[in-house]
Design a protein around this motif. Sequence first.
Motif, PDB file in Angstrom:
ATOM      1  N   GLN A  42      49.940   5.065   6.036  1.00 15.90           N
ATOM      2  CA  GLN A  42      48.522   5.376   6.166  1.00 15.90           C
ATOM      3  C   GLN A  42      47.987   5.958   4.854  1.00 15.90           C
ATOM      4  N   TYR A  43      46.671   5.867   4.667  1.00 22.09           N
ATOM      5  CA  TYR A  43      46.025   6.399   3.475  1.00 22.09           C
ATOM      6  C   TYR A  43      45.084   7.555   3.825  1.00 22.09           C
ATOM      7  N   ASN A  44      44.125   7.303   4.701  1.00 28.19           N
ATOM      8  CA  ASN A  44      43.317   8.366   5.305  1.00 28.19           C
ATOM      9  C   ASN A  44      42.672   9.311   4.300  1.00 28.19           C
ATOM     10  N   GLN A  45      41.926   8.805   3.375  1.00 27.78           N
ATOM     11  CA  GLN A  45      41.252   9.655   2.397  1.00 27.78           C
ATOM     12  C   GLN A  45      40.265  10.574   3.119  1.00 27.78           C
ATOM     13  N   GLY A  46      40.508  11.865   3.039  1.00 25.57           N
ATOM     14  CA  GLY A  46      39.628  12.841   3.666  1.00 25.57           C
ATOM     15  C   GLY A  46      39.933  13.128   5.121  1.00 25.57           C
ATOM     16  N   ARG A  47      40.980  12.523   5.683  1.00 30.11           N
ATOM     17  CA  ARG A  47      41.352  12.759   7.080  1.00 30.11           C
ATOM     18  C   ARG A  47      42.844  13.043   7.185  1.00 30.11           C
ATOM     19  N   LYS A  48      43.220  13.724   8.274  1.00 32.28           N
ATOM     20  CA  LYS A  48      44.632  13.924   8.578  1.00 32.28           C
ATOM     21  C   LYS A  48      45.234  12.616   9.084  1.00 32.28           C
ATOM     22  N   SER A  49      46.522  12.456   8.887  1.00 32.36           N
ATOM     23  CA  SER A  49      47.201  11.250   9.343  1.00 32.36           C
ATOM     24  C   SER A  49      47.300  11.211  10.865  1.00 32.36           C
ATOM     25  N   VAL A  50      47.402  10.014  11.392  1.00 36.80           N
ATOM     26  CA  VAL A  50      47.650   9.828  12.827  1.00 36.80           C
ATOM     27  C   VAL A  50      49.142  10.032  13.064  1.00 36.80           C
ATOM     28  N   SER A 110      42.569   5.454  10.387  1.00 36.03           N
ATOM     29  CA  SER A 110      43.668   4.612  10.878  1.00 36.03           C
ATOM     30  C   SER A 110      43.660   4.539  12.396  1.00 36.03           C
ATOM     31  N   PHE A 111      44.164   3.426  12.906  1.00 36.03           N
ATOM     32  CA  PHE A 111      44.473   3.246  14.316  1.00 36.03           C
ATOM     33  C   PHE A 111      45.956   2.891  14.408  1.00 36.03           C
ATOM     34  N   LEU A 146      45.962  -5.372  27.015  1.00 36.88           N
ATOM     35  CA  LEU A 146      45.629  -3.953  26.894  1.00 36.88           C
ATOM     36  C   LEU A 146      46.131  -3.438  25.556  1.00 36.88           C
ATOM     37  N   THR A 147      45.264  -2.734  24.838  1.00 34.29           N
ATOM     38  CA  THR A 147      45.674  -2.084  23.594  1.00 34.29           C
ATOM     39  C   THR A 147      45.401  -0.595  23.698  1.00 34.29           C
ATOM     40  N   ILE A 148      46.412   0.202  23.398  1.00 32.49           N
ATOM     41  CA  ILE A 148      46.319   1.667  23.421  1.00 32.49           C
ATOM     42  C   ILE A 148      46.533   2.160  21.997  1.00 32.49           C
ATOM     43  N   SER A 149      45.555   2.892  21.464  1.00 34.45           N
ATOM     44  CA  SER A 149      45.649   3.364  20.075  1.00 34.45           C
ATOM     45  C   SER A 149      45.324   4.842  19.982  1.00 34.45           C
ATOM     46  N   SER A 150      45.955   5.491  19.028  1.00 30.14           N
ATOM     47  CA  SER A 150      45.563   6.835  18.627  1.00 30.14           C
ATOM     48  C   SER A 150      44.903   6.714  17.263  1.00 30.14           C
ATOM     49  N   THR A 151      43.750   7.364  17.102  1.00 33.95           N
ATOM     50  CA  THR A 151      43.009   7.255  15.852  1.00 33.95           C
ATOM     51  C   THR A 151      42.538   8.621  15.380  1.00 33.95           C
ATOM     52  N   ASN A 152      42.348   8.747  14.080  1.00 33.52           N
ATOM     53  CA  ASN A 152      41.809   9.993  13.537  1.00 33.52           C
ATOM     54  C   ASN A 152      40.291   9.957  13.428  1.00 33.52           C
ATOM     55  N   GLY A 203      41.900  12.664  21.933  1.00 36.10           N
ATOM     56  CA  GLY A 203      43.329  12.378  21.884  1.00 36.10           C
ATOM     57  C   GLY A 203      44.061  13.288  20.927  1.00 36.10           C
ATOM     58  N   PRO A 204      45.357  13.071  20.743  1.00 37.24           N
ATOM     59  CA  PRO A 204      46.185  13.959  19.916  1.00 37.24           C
ATOM     60  C   PRO A 204      45.744  14.043  18.458  1.00 37.24           C
ATOM     61  N   ASP A 205      45.149  12.971  17.939  1.00 40.07           N
ATOM     62  CA  ASP A 205      44.801  12.923  16.518  1.00 40.07           C
ATOM     63  C   ASP A 205      43.304  12.875  16.252  1.00 40.07           C
TER      64      ASP A 205
END
Length: 201
Positions: A53-61, A95-96, A117-123, A163-165
Amino acid sequence: MKLIRLGIAATLPIVLLASSCTSSDAGDPGSGSTTTTPAKPSIAVSVGPAPTQYNQGRKSVNFDPCVGVGDSVIAKIGFDPSSRKRMDQIHDDYSFIGCSFDQNGTVDGTTMTVRQLTISSTNITLDEFRKRDGTSSTVIQINGQDAIVHPDGPVSCFLETSGPDGALDIQLSIVQPHSAEQPCGNIKDIANVVQGAVSGK
């Protein structure tokens, strides 16, 4: 997935130690408290690791539904755990991390995938989803938590809740030909089970 635009506790006897005990007694593994590590969900089909992940300005998932949502949860909501496959989206600033599952059915005598069905965690946060999809979304409750539901065309529906992230993102798609099913009509029951399994992770 569309791209985002933006137990039983053991009771131990209490032992009174004599005043002559030294500080080394506190380090005795037999006299100290123990830490219990939560058991990992049972998963029959393993998948590859989540991508970088890259997530410029965000915490990682950190929560990965591909390893954090067990087969029993997927079977409970009517999908095939053996169809587990990775479904991630990695962008420069969000990120997802997700997994998709199939549900098979018989159509005109032929067995085929009828729902996905798609289940994702995202920031991305729930508030960000509200701002983006506010005019087309409906606010509902999932296990006492706010969530939003919004269609993506006639055969796909999204639901987001905290969610968690940041947010937990669930997508239900109907792939059966000529189906009259409304995916947003069934996604709440699925989300109640999934969110209950993810809660606290």
